[in-house]
Design a protein around this motif. Sequence first.
Motif, PDB file in Angstrom:
ATOM      1  N   CYS A  84      68.094  71.769 -16.627  1.00  9.29           N
ATOM      2  CA  CYS A  84      69.132  71.114 -15.820  1.00  9.29           C
ATOM      3  C   CYS A  84      70.464  71.103 -16.562  1.00  9.29           C
ATOM      4  CB  CYS A  84      68.711  69.687 -15.486  1.00  9.29           C
ATOM      5  SG  CYS A  84      67.290  69.545 -14.389  1.00  9.29           S
ATOM      6  N   VAL A 176      66.350  70.637 -10.555  1.00 11.20           N
ATOM      7  CA  VAL A 176      66.157  69.197 -10.414  1.00 11.20           C
ATOM      8  C   VAL A 176      64.986  68.917  -9.477  1.00 11.20           C
ATOM      9  CG1 VAL A 176      67.146  67.094  -9.420  1.00 11.20           C
ATOM     10  CG2 VAL A 176      68.505  68.492 -10.968  1.00 11.20           C
ATOM     11  N   ASP A 177      64.901  69.659  -8.377  1.00 12.05           N
ATOM     12  CA  ASP A 177      63.809  69.468  -7.431  1.00 12.05           C
ATOM     13  C   ASP A 177      62.451  69.721  -8.088  1.00 12.05           C
ATOM     14  OD1 ASP A 177      62.656  69.202  -4.680  1.00 12.05           O
ATOM     15  OD2 ASP A 177      62.133  71.298  -5.048  1.00 12.05           O
ATOM     16  N   THR A 180      62.042  66.553 -10.875  1.00 13.52           N
ATOM     17  CA  THR A 180      62.332  65.152 -10.573  1.00 13.52           C
ATOM     18  C   THR A 180      61.092  64.308 -10.312  1.00 13.52           C
ATOM     19  OG1 THR A 180      63.718  63.696  -9.212  1.00 13.52           O
ATOM     20  CG2 THR A 180      62.605  65.501  -8.085  1.00 13.52           C
ATOM     21  N   GLY A 185      63.886  59.710 -13.594  1.00 13.89           N
ATOM     22  CA  GLY A 185      65.173  60.290 -13.207  1.00 13.89           C
ATOM     23  C   GLY A 185      66.302  59.977 -14.167  1.00 13.89           C
ATOM     24  N   SER A 189      68.348  62.680 -16.512  1.00 14.69           N
ATOM     25  CA  SER A 189      69.802  62.809 -16.459  1.00 14.69           C
ATOM     26  C   SER A 189      70.413  62.625 -17.848  1.00 14.69           C
ATOM     27  CB  SER A 189      70.384  61.785 -15.482  1.00 14.69           C
ATOM     28  OG  SER A 189      71.758  62.004 -15.271  1.00 14.69           O
ATOM     29  N   ILE A 238      69.439  62.835  -8.749  1.00 13.31           N
ATOM     30  CA  ILE A 238      68.058  62.980  -9.185  1.00 13.31           C
ATOM     31  C   ILE A 238      67.166  61.956  -8.486  1.00 13.31           C
ATOM     32  CG2 ILE A 238      66.520  62.714 -11.179  1.00 13.31           C
ATOM     33  CD1 ILE A 238      68.746  63.941 -12.902  1.00 13.31           C
ATOM     34  N   LYS A 242      64.005  62.636  -5.431  1.00 12.40           N
ATOM     35  CA  LYS A 242      62.616  62.293  -5.723  1.00 12.40           C
ATOM     36  C   LYS A 242      61.852  62.073  -4.423  1.00 12.40           C
ATOM     37  CE  LYS A 242      59.764  59.058  -8.382  1.00 12.40           C
ATOM     38  NZ  LYS A 242      59.098  60.095  -9.178  1.00 12.40           N
TER      39      LYS A 242
END
Length: 311
Positions: A84, A176-177, A180, A185, A189, A238, A242
């Motif tokens: 990410c 991210v998908d 997550t 989250g 990040s 993020i 989820k």
Amino acid sequence: MKINRVRQNVLPLVTAMIWGTAFVAQSVAAKYMGPFTFNTARAVIAFLFLLGLCGLRAAWRRRKGGAPVSAGSRRDLLLGGLCCGAALSVASFFQQKGLETTTPGKAGFITALYIVLVPLAGLALGKKVPRALWLGVALAVAGLYCLCVTEELTITKGDLYVLVCAFCFTAQILVVDHFTNKVDGVALSCVQFLVMTVLSAAGMLAETLPPLALLPEYLGPVLYVGVFSSGVAYTLQILAQKDSNPAVVSLLMSMESLFAAVAGALILGTRMTGREYLGCALMLAAVVLAQLPRPLGRKTAEGTFGNGQEV
């Protein structure tokens, strides 16, 4: 269920508003510092903000006698943060580089092209793409032509940089998908911005640092982008993704383009030509069309992008 619905719909819109207004702050900061310097500053601020947030969450849970928040396996957290952070670093560089010569409004609409690119990326992943998406692609291309290509059939460097940025943000959304639902989250990040700090700082060595005498001019924009656009908004992204459909969430987040155009007009007084407004309208139509659900009663194939089904 109601809380999840709020999270999946409100958080992306709040994210879009923050990102959209951040285009103005980024445009102002671009006058004083290079893209690597700016991105290093925003990433450091975001990392420290999120590190403090992680500490407060852990302390609060200990005080309540609860178990600490699980960040998932260290391997997933590290790998997710690296992927990410790398994608975000490249995307942010090209976006900031583009804002040196293009307007916040145009940059916002070109960046929003990721809403079409996310479903198209499914082709490379073996996913089916609905026919309506191809019309959206055609509209997006026409919109980009009106926005970026001059009467002399040339495209400015700034617009081209932001276009590359849209492809990079597509990769960031997909990464991210993937991670997550595996890690916390906020922790993801935090690691993401630590990676971005390291990568951007390496590039910053080749740039000239902005003079301290002008600190009052660029401190506000840097803090706004660092805390809100980076620390808050990317964490909200993020959390919103989820257990959510990334296509639907990205549609809501793409509204940043409208916020960017409005903020640029109200704060900086930037205006577009009639042709550029037409390009914005075409791209907005492409954004909406790319995520329109199929008609009721029509069975949807599993694994289809861009039609309200899970990726």
